[in-house]
Design an enzyme around this catalytic site. Structure first.
Site, PDB file in Angstrom:
ATOM      1  CB  ALA A  63      -0.822   0.158   1.365  1.00 14.19           C
ATOM      2  N   GLY A 102       0.348  -5.446   0.560  1.00 10.56           N
ATOM      3  CA  GLY A 102      -0.707  -4.665  -0.355  1.00 10.56           C
ATOM      4  C   GLY A 102      -0.082  -5.644  -1.498  1.00 10.56           C
ATOM      5  CD  GLU A 105      -3.047  -7.609   1.898  1.00  7.23           C
ATOM      6  OE1 GLU A 105      -2.131  -6.522   2.055  1.00  7.23           O
ATOM      7  OE2 GLU A 105      -3.605  -8.088   2.479  1.00  7.23           O
ATOM      8  CD  GLU A 125       1.151  -6.044   4.967  1.00  9.62           C
ATOM      9  OE1 GLU A 125       1.792  -6.884   5.170  1.00  9.62           O
ATOM     10  OE2 GLU A 125       0.483  -6.428   4.166  1.00  9.62           O
TER      11      GLU A 125
HETATM   12  N1  3HC Z   1       4.700   3.548   0.251  1.00  4.19           N
HETATM   13  C1  3HC Z   1       5.467   4.596  -0.111  1.00  4.19           C
HETATM   14  N2  3HC Z   1       6.674   4.470  -0.469  1.00  4.19           N
HETATM   15  C2  3HC Z   1       6.853   3.806  -0.175  1.00  4.19           C
HETATM   16  C3  3HC Z   1       6.642   2.560   0.444  1.00  4.19           C
HETATM   17  C4  3HC Z   1       5.383   1.963   0.126  1.00  4.19           C
HETATM   18  N3  3HC Z   1       5.121   1.395   0.222  1.00  4.19           N
HETATM   19  N4  3HC Z   1       7.948   1.365  -0.136  1.00  4.19           N
HETATM   20  C5  3HC Z   1       8.928   2.308  -0.094  1.00  4.19           C
HETATM   21  N5  3HC Z   1       8.013   3.559  -0.564  1.00  4.19           N
HETATM   22  C6  3HC Z   1       9.750   4.956  -1.131  1.00  4.19           C
HETATM   23  C7  3HC Z   1      10.698   4.941   0.005  1.00  4.19           C
HETATM   24  O1  3HC Z   1       9.871   6.061   1.119  1.00  4.19           O
HETATM   25  C8  3HC Z   1      11.794   5.817  -0.643  1.00  4.19           C
HETATM   26  O2  3HC Z   1      11.410   6.825  -1.023  1.00  4.19           O
HETATM   27  P1  3HC Z   1      12.519   7.842  -1.051  1.00  4.19           P
HETATM   28  O3  3HC Z   1      12.919   7.425  -2.115  1.00  4.19           O
HETATM   29  O4  3HC Z   1      11.640   8.984  -1.275  1.00  4.19           O
HETATM   30  O5  3HC Z   1      13.306   7.941   0.198  1.00  4.19           O
HETATM   31  C9  3HC Z   1      11.775   4.958  -2.338  1.00  4.19           C
HETATM   32  O6  3HC Z   1      10.086   4.098  -2.382  1.00  4.19           O
HETATM   33  C10 3HC Z   1      12.684   3.573  -2.570  1.00  4.19           C
HETATM   34  O7  3HC Z   1      12.260   3.024  -1.594  1.00  4.19           O
HETATM   35  P2  3HC Z   1      14.172   2.758  -0.038  1.00  4.19           P
HETATM   36  O8  3HC Z   1      14.583   2.994   0.140  1.00  4.19           O
HETATM   37  O9  3HC Z   1      13.120   1.604   1.075  1.00  4.19           O
HETATM   38  O10 3HC Z   1      14.647   1.600  -1.321  1.00  4.19           O
HETATM   39  P3  3HC Z   1      14.851   0.201  -1.351  1.00  4.19           P
HETATM   40  O11 3HC Z   1      15.054  -0.548  -2.711  1.00  4.19           O
HETATM   41  O12 3HC Z   1      16.195  -0.145  -0.414  1.00  4.19           O
HETATM   42  O13 3HC Z   1      13.898  -1.020   0.084  1.00  4.19           O
HETATM   43  C11 3HC Z   1      11.631  -1.567  -0.657  1.00  4.19           C
HETATM   44  C12 3HC Z   1      12.589  -1.320  -0.998  1.00  4.19           C
HETATM   45  C13 3HC Z   1      11.835  -3.175  -0.507  1.00  4.19           C
HETATM   46  C14 3HC Z   1      10.021  -2.083  -0.940  1.00  4.19           C
HETATM   47  C15 3HC Z   1      11.232  -0.892   0.739  1.00  4.19           C
HETATM   48  O14 3HC Z   1      10.782   0.033   0.517  1.00  4.19           O
HETATM   49  C16 3HC Z   1      10.175  -1.352   1.849  1.00  4.19           C
HETATM   50  O15 3HC Z   1      10.106  -2.786   2.347  1.00  4.19           O
HETATM   51  N6  3HC Z   1       9.044  -1.131   2.010  1.00  4.19           N
HETATM   52  C17 3HC Z   1       8.166  -1.323   2.341  1.00  4.19           C
HETATM   53  C18 3HC Z   1       7.184  -2.368   1.950  1.00  4.19           C
HETATM   54  C19 3HC Z   1       6.358  -2.621   3.108  1.00  4.19           C
HETATM   55  O16 3HC Z   1       5.991  -2.556   4.456  1.00  4.19           O
HETATM   56  N7  3HC Z   1       4.586  -2.828   2.784  1.00  4.19           N
HETATM   57  C20 3HC Z   1       3.655  -2.630   3.375  1.00  4.19           C
HETATM   58  C21 3HC Z   1       2.883  -1.888   2.718  1.00  4.19           C
HETATM   59  S1  3HC Z   1       1.570  -1.355   3.941  1.00  4.19           S
HETATM   60  C22 3HC Z   1       0.245  -2.465   3.229  1.00  4.19           C
HETATM   61  O17 3HC Z   1       0.777  -2.986   2.419  1.00  4.19           O
HETATM   62  C23 3HC Z   1      -1.048  -3.268   3.845  1.00  4.19           C
HETATM   63  C24 3HC Z   1      -1.896  -3.404   3.065  1.00  4.19           C
HETATM   64  O18 3HC Z   1      -2.242  -4.574   3.584  1.00  4.19           O
HETATM   65  C25 3HC Z   1      -3.373  -3.119   3.110  1.00  4.19           C
END
Ligand code: 3HC
Length: 697
Positions: A63, A102, A105, A125
């Site tokens: 998400a 997501g 998912e 998450e």
């Molecule tokens: N939403 C918005 N921005 C995100 C994002 C997300 N889910 N994931 C990463 N970004 C952004 C980061 O803030 C960063 O932005 P910036 O360049 O402006 O600083 C950019 O994307 C790149 O991220 P990283 O620097 O972390 O890049 P990496 O290549 O090191 O890692 C990644 C990539 C493994 C995808 C890591 O960013 C990550 O773990 N992201 C989070 C993933 C996550 O937690 N997903 C679950 C979200 S909650 C959800 O999905 C709810 C659902 O169940 C309803």
């Protein structure tokens, strides 16, 4: 048609492509684009199957976290996933990079999943204080069963494509890098073999087989320790359990309720703040993004003690050769033996192979001679805190090191400019403050002197990334950001004990707040002599540092864990602090000597005095520009001192408590207790009077 999601047909396959850099997060435009593209695919009579694939570095990574805490714009993700799942045409997800949250998912809502062998999948998450809220807790168990689902969802850890295949999460894994080609080949196979639409929601064998299992209670019991203080891991278990108790549609409702509870919890806000803050700290205000960095292909480290050894391991772990210097062969041998023992322990736990142990050891070359530093790119001095000794070392480095070598000190308190003054190249001198144990703690506090060159600053920040640390660039002052605040907390904690609290009462208040250990257990870990030596140095420099019962401990040789006795006692081989009546007696004696009549002290007073003194100091650090932003302070504390990430760091926590409340209390303490540490920071006063937060700066 949205710009971020497109539809195009290739032969009999309708291809839905997401292109929303950097990580294809499921923001509003992507969610609505997905529905529009699906609609097009449904109406395209030539399309016999649909393929969901992503452009760029990764499949959908979740998400869009930036939308959290704001009103949700339709369509919501659960309904997008469900609409995909309901499709009468088979949909195949082709995964590369990381399919997370997501994103996974979405893939679980498709009817088949194929992944590149380099891909990873996960439901992280929980790391943001949430649980999978678009069916992940109901669909994953239907493919992978209870154990795997609980492991993945409560830890948030990723699994490799191969593991995902073994667990039934994906249907095929292919080598190569062209994810679209892999997806198209799989889709054609589905068409040619007439494979049916296979909806995960209808696969009930696994959830039926484990109905009534006691695994959920076992899991909750295990989490009591592992997830101490956390909210969402327990909600994750509840949600997964629902998959085994309720029909799919009811399970989805339960998941939504639990998801919303997590979404509204302050822990979610703290963890999301920490997620973005960790990424923001690398973007240093005032340091241009394109600042050149110097090559760092070899490192010299001075001091093979606990710190120097740990620092050496960081570089060897990523293949950078290290020269490790000591003055005596004996110290060198001892240091290397400890490094080897650490690596062998890691190998015993199965985290690295024996061959890797040998490779890493071979990268660490011992030396007794500074001449071996003649051509290293970076030197890190890690000897004990004594300005004279450090200046001698830097004078020597100035003579032996090549021009352009970066000369860094791991000092935790001392003046970088004074250290730099021992050289003729202050522009190359910088602080690189690692945290103990240096091979474990993720923080690297990089300290700029007044003359440190921009490319040196950029290089040490890049080095942090390379050795898998979180680098924070800070300014030069006594103790920098972390220890300057810690020392205020330490002094206040010591005074609270002077006045009547016990060390264990103080520590419990801090561990109840979520710290992994309290102030005094931490002193024992670091070594009571460290603080003692710093106080002695300050006394020698003419500062008024009052006597304390902690000095008595040091003078009695109770130096902490390393002597099995400090503020607490430690049994052979154990790190568990045990209360020692002898220390109570020593404290009582100290109070008597000082004429202090002990009083009962409430936990609330301990909390306020230990924490607010830090916040006040943090505010001074911000107004002096030692830290550029409140989030830099937060990250220093989360990664250097185990501040609970779910509280977002000290300055974020202060905003949640209320800046005005903190200001009023600080002012009250200033009036009643006195002392510079309680003089309200001008910034704190301003924010309180303007009704603003540290986050607003
Ligand atoms: N939403 C918005 N921005 C995100 C994002 C997300 N889910 N994931 C990463 N970004 C952004 C980061 O803030 C960063 O932005 P910036 O360049 O402006 O600083 C950019 O994307 C790149 O991220 P990283 O620097 O972390 O890049 P990496 O290549 O090191 O890692 C990644 C990539 C493994 C995808 C890591 O960013 C990550 O773990 N992201 C989070 C993933 C996550 O937690 N997903 C679950 C979200 S909650 C959800 O999905 C709810 C659902 O169940 C309803």
């Amino acid at each position: 048609m949205s710009e971020v999601v497109t539809y195009q047909r290739e032969g009999a396959v309708g291809v839905i492509t997401v292109n929303y850099p950097p990580v294809n997060a499921l923001g509003h435009a992507v969610r609505s684009g997905l529905l529009a593209a699906l609609e097009q695919g449904q109406q395209d009579a030539e399309a016999k199957a649909l393929l969901l694939v992503c452009e760029g570095r990764t499949f959908i990574a979740g998400a869009d976290i930036r939308e959290f805490g704001k009103p949700m714009q339709e369509p919501g993700l659960p309904s997008v996933v469900e609409t995909f799942e309901r499709s009468d045409k088979p949909i195949i997800a082709a995964i590369h990079g990381t399919a997370l949250g997501g994103g996974l998912e979405m893939a679980l809502g498709c009817h088949y999943r194929v992944a590149l062998d380099s891909a990873k999948v996960g439901l992280p998450e929980v790391k943001l204080g949430l649980l999978p809220g678009a069916g992940g807790t109901q669909r994953l168990p239907r493919l992978a069963g209870a154990q795997v689902s609980l492991d993945m969802i409560t830890s948030g850890n990723f699994v490799s494509a191969d593991e995902a295949l073994q667990n039934g999460i994906v249907d095929a894994v292919e080598s190569g890098s062209d994810v679209k080609a892999v997806g198209l080949a799989f889709a054609r196979k589905v068409i040619d073999e007439g494979k049916p639409v296979r909806r995960v929601r209808d696969l009930n064998d696994k959830v039926d087989a484990e109905k009534g299992s006691d695994i959920f209670d076992q899991y909750r019991a295990g989490l009591q320790k592992k997830a101490r203080g956390l909210f969402s891991p327990f909600k994750c278990v509840d949600a997964v359990e629902a998959a085994f108790q309720l029909p799919f549609a009811d399970g989805m409702k339960r998941e939504r309720e639990l998801f919303m509870e997590c979404m509204e919890s302050p822990q979610r806000a703290g963890l999301v703040h920490a997620f973005f803050a960790e990424r923001e700290v690398s973007k240093v205000p005032g340091l241009a993004k394109d600042t050149p960095v110097r090559d760092v292909n070899s490192v010299g480290i001075i001091g093979a003690g606990t710190m120097g050894g740990g620092i050496a391991m960081n570089f060897a772990n990523v293949g950078i050769p290290v020269r490790l210097l000591e003055v005596k062969q004996e110290a060198l041998d001892k240091g290397l033996a400890i490094i080897r023992r650490n690596y062998e322990n890691t190998a015993r736990k199965g985290r690295i192979t024996q061959a890797q142990v040998e490779e890493r050891m071979a990268l660490i070359q011992p030396t007794l001679s500074y001449d071996d530093f003649a051509d290293v790119d970076l030197v890190i001095e890690a000897v004990f805190e004594n300005m004279g000794v450090k200046k001698d070392i830097f004078g020597t480095l100035d003579k032996v090191c090549k021009p352009g070598a970066i000369l860094a000190s791991n000092t935790s308190t001392l003046d970088i400019d004074e250290i730099a003054s021992a050289t003729r190249r202050p522009q190359d001198v910088v602080g690189m403050h690692f945290f103990s144990p240096a091979n474990v703690m993720k923080l690297l506090e990089n300290v700029c002197g007044s003359q440190t060159a921009d490319d040196v600053k950029a290089t040490v920040m890049a080095v942090a990334k390379r050795i898998k640390k979180v680098g924070v660039l800070v300014g030069n002052c006594y103790g920098f950001v972390g220890n300057r605040m810690l020392h205020q907390r330490g002094a206040e904690a010591t005074k609270l004990v002077n006045e009547g609290a016990s060390p264990q009462q103080v520590d419990k208040v801090l561990t109840d707040l979520g710290f992994p250990m309290g102030q005094f257990a931490m002193s024992d870990l670091a070594g009571i002599d460290v603080g003692y030596r710093i106080r002695e140095e300050r006394r020698k420099a003419g500062e008024d540092v009052p006597a304390s019962w902690m000095d008595k401990l040091a003078e009695e040789g109770r130096l902490g864990q390393k002597t099995q006795a400090g503020v607490y006692l430690y049994e052979e081989g154990s790190r568990k602090p045990v209360v020692d009546p002898k220390v109570d007696a020593l404290i009582a004696e100290f109070r008597k000597e000082q004429g202090i009549e002990p009083r009962e002290i409430s936990d609330q007073e301990i909390l306020e005095r230990c924490m607010y003194v830090m916040i006040n100091e943090g505010a001074k650090i911000l107004e002096e520009g030692i830290a550029a932003r409140a989030l830099d302070v937060d990250i220093v504390w989360i990664y250097g001192y185990g501040f609970p990430a779910y509280r977002g760091g000290p300055m974020f926590w202060a905003d949640q408590v209320g800046v005005k409340e903190i200001y009023d209390t600080v002012k009250r303490f200033h009036d009643t207790l006195g002392g510079d540490q309680w003089k309200p920071a001008a910034l704190l006063e301003r924010l309180a009077s303007e009704g603003k937060t540290f986050g607003s700066l």
